[in-house]
Design an enzyme around this catalytic site. Structure first.
Site, short mmCIF file in Angstrom:
data_model
loop_
_atom_site.label_atom_id
_atom_site.label_comp_id
_atom_site.label_asym_id
_atom_site.label_seq_id
_atom_site.Cartn_x
_atom_site.Cartn_y
_atom_site.Cartn_z
N GLY A 111 40.33 46.92 43.37
CA GLY A 111 41.56 46.12 42.64
C GLY A 111 42.82 46.76 41.89
O GLY A 111 43.74 46.49 42.00
N THR A 167 35.35 39.56 47.78
CA THR A 167 36.22 38.79 47.22
C THR A 167 36.44 37.70 48.33
O THR A 167 36.01 38.01 49.77
CB THR A 167 37.56 39.29 46.97
OG1 THR A 167 37.37 40.13 45.87
CG2 THR A 167 38.80 38.62 46.97
N THR A 190 41.63 42.13 49.32
CA THR A 190 40.59 42.48 49.04
C THR A 190 40.24 43.88 48.80
O THR A 190 40.91 44.60 49.75
CB THR A 190 39.17 41.72 49.76
OG1 THR A 190 37.99 42.54 49.46
CG2 THR A 190 39.56 41.95 51.23
N GLY A 191 39.59 44.40 47.78
CA GLY A 191 39.40 45.82 48.03
C GLY A 191 39.22 46.39 46.42
O GLY A 191 39.04 45.59 45.37
N ARG A 202 37.95 43.66 32.04
CA ARG A 202 38.52 44.27 33.40
C ARG A 202 38.97 43.17 34.27
O ARG A 202 38.22 42.05 34.50
CB ARG A 202 37.65 44.97 34.24
CG ARG A 202 38.36 45.88 35.32
CD ARG A 202 37.77 45.03 36.60
NE ARG A 202 38.34 45.69 37.74
CZ ARG A 202 38.43 44.90 38.89
NH1 ARG A 202 37.95 44.01 39.22
NH2 ARG A 202 39.04 45.81 39.93
N VAL A 203 40.37 43.03 34.59
CA VAL A 203 40.61 42.00 35.51
C VAL A 203 41.30 42.61 36.77
O VAL A 203 41.82 43.96 36.58
CB VAL A 203 41.89 41.13 34.93
CG1 VAL A 203 42.42 40.44 35.99
CG2 VAL A 203 41.30 40.40 34.02
N GLY A 204 40.80 42.53 38.04
CA GLY A 204 41.22 43.28 39.20
C GLY A 204 42.49 42.53 39.86
O GLY A 204 43.41 41.80 39.05
N ASP A 205 42.78 42.63 40.97
CA ASP A 205 43.99 42.23 41.65
C ASP A 205 44.25 40.87 41.90
O ASP A 205 45.04 40.27 42.08
CB ASP A 205 44.51 43.24 43.10
CG ASP A 205 42.93 43.16 43.96
OD1 ASP A 205 42.02 43.08 43.52
OD2 ASP A 205 43.58 43.08 45.13
N1 ASP Z 1 39.80 43.09 44.57
C1 ASP Z 1 38.43 42.77 43.92
C2 ASP Z 1 38.66 43.23 42.68
O1 ASP Z 1 39.14 44.38 42.55
C3 ASP Z 1 37.17 43.07 44.47
C4 ASP Z 1 37.14 43.05 46.07
O2 ASP Z 1 37.95 42.43 46.86
O3 ASP Z 1 36.33 43.60 46.61
O4 ASP Z 1 38.39 42.50 41.70
#
Ligand code: ASP
Length: 331
Positions: free
Chosen positions: A250, A197, A247-248, A225-228
């Site tokens: 989500g 991200t 980032t991570g 799907r929607v992340g954070d």
């Molecule tokens: N946080 C992002 C998501 O879950 C992915 C990422 O940061 O690696 O969509």
């Protein structure tokens, strides 16, 4: 104490205030290119390209800050550079979903006013962070998704690109591998499925903070799907004291309302930024089963960048105007 004229005292106080204001308002910029670093998969070429990309983004955002631009402008500019760079999972070079499409998410928040804008699952927006900002500034809403978001983009004269623009061979191969592993049921259980991200947090010369985040999400994601990243309070948050981009994994960052939790600890508990960020990223989220990292910045220019993965692509220009770029812990 000698009797000093009132007017003299007032101007003395004002100038003292100006001195501390100047210090508090020395511009600072922090960016990230994701915490999905897998050390054994890194090559010297990839490392070089990523470091160069981070430097370019810092340069774009920091030169804006130095010439008096707002933290919102700096965040937008830095993220646009990272979105245009195919080495990062945002804009060009975004990961593919299960159906072989790129679904892009982004959000931005203005710490001074608590205004925010976000888009999710857009397919034809070259720079989703610019659309998120337009949602904030040119619509009465905070979050727009899918075709509706693209309709809005068109209505404000934003150019839509062919979805093929986002294609890169590396991300396509990653999807094929994920699909093969899924079929053969060889995907390692619990293996972090995120792939980066990009994000930025900035403090401008007026002392205002802003935060922004943009992503392609996770390879092989399904069902819309929607992340954070596009969720205010989860992947992005900024107020008068604190700005965070995450980032991570989500799903965990959403459940922990990670970005807002960090800023709430600063606001209500009076925690130092580093303590607040460490407790959420290294405590709350791993306890739930997730991983990742954040970049965080406070109104005094203090920076925190905790992560609990192999590495986090990151860069910053500190209060002394010094540029740093790092990938692994301890750099
Ligand atoms: N946080 C992002 C998501 O879950 C992915 C990422 O940061 O690696 O969509």
């Amino acid at each position: 104490m000698p009797h000093l004229p009132r007017r003299f005292l007032a101007s003395l106080l004002l100038s003292l205030g100006a001195v501390s204001m100047t210090h508090a308002a020395t511009p600072v910029l922090v960016i990230h290119g994701g915490a999905g670093v897998v050390r054994k998969e890194m090559t010297p070429e990839k490392e070089k390209a990523v470091r160069a990309g981070l430097e370019k983004a810092l340069q774009a955002g920091y030169s804006a800050l130095k010439s008096g631009a707002s933290s919102l402008d700096a965040v937008t500019r830095a993220i646009v550079v990272l979105e245009d760079d195919p080495n990062f999972n945002a804009g060009k070079g975004a990961v593919f979903n299960h159906d072989g499409r790129n679904e892009l998410d982004a959000s931005i928040m203005d710490g001074a006013t608590l205004r925010a804008g976000a888009v999710a699952n857009v397919h034809r927006i070259k720079n989703p962070i610019e659309l998120a900002r337009a949602v904030m500034e040119k619509s009465e809403h905070v979050m727009l998704i899918e075709e509706g978001a693209e309709k809005f983009a068109k209505s404000i004269g934003m150019h839509l690109v062919d979805p093929k623009y986002f294609y890169t061979e590396e991300r396509w191969k990653a999807l094929q591998q994920a699909l093969d592993e899924e079929k053969a049921k060889t995907a390692e259980p619990g293996k972090t499925p995120h792939h980066g991200t990009v994000g930025a947090v900035a403090l401008d010369s007026k002392g205002n903070l802003a935060a922004g985040t943009s992503t392609g999400g996770m390879t092989n994601k399904r069902f819309g799907r929607v992340g954070d990243s596009p969720i205010i309070g989860a992947g992005t948050y900024a107020d008068a004291r604190c700005a965070v981009s995450a980032t991570g994994w989500g799903e965990y960052y959403i459940r922990a309302t990670a970005a807002r939790d960090i800023c709430a600890r600063v606001e209500f508990r009076g925690d130092e930024l580093k303590k607040a960020a460490d407790e959420v990223v290294l405590g709350v989220i791993p306890k739930l089963g997730g991983d990742g990292g954040v970049i965080a910045l406070d109104k005094d220019g203090n920076i925190a960048m905790p992560f609990n993965t192999d590495g986090m692509f990151r860069g910053w220009v500190d209060r002394d105007g010094k540029t740093h770029v790092a990938i692994y812990a301890g750099e």
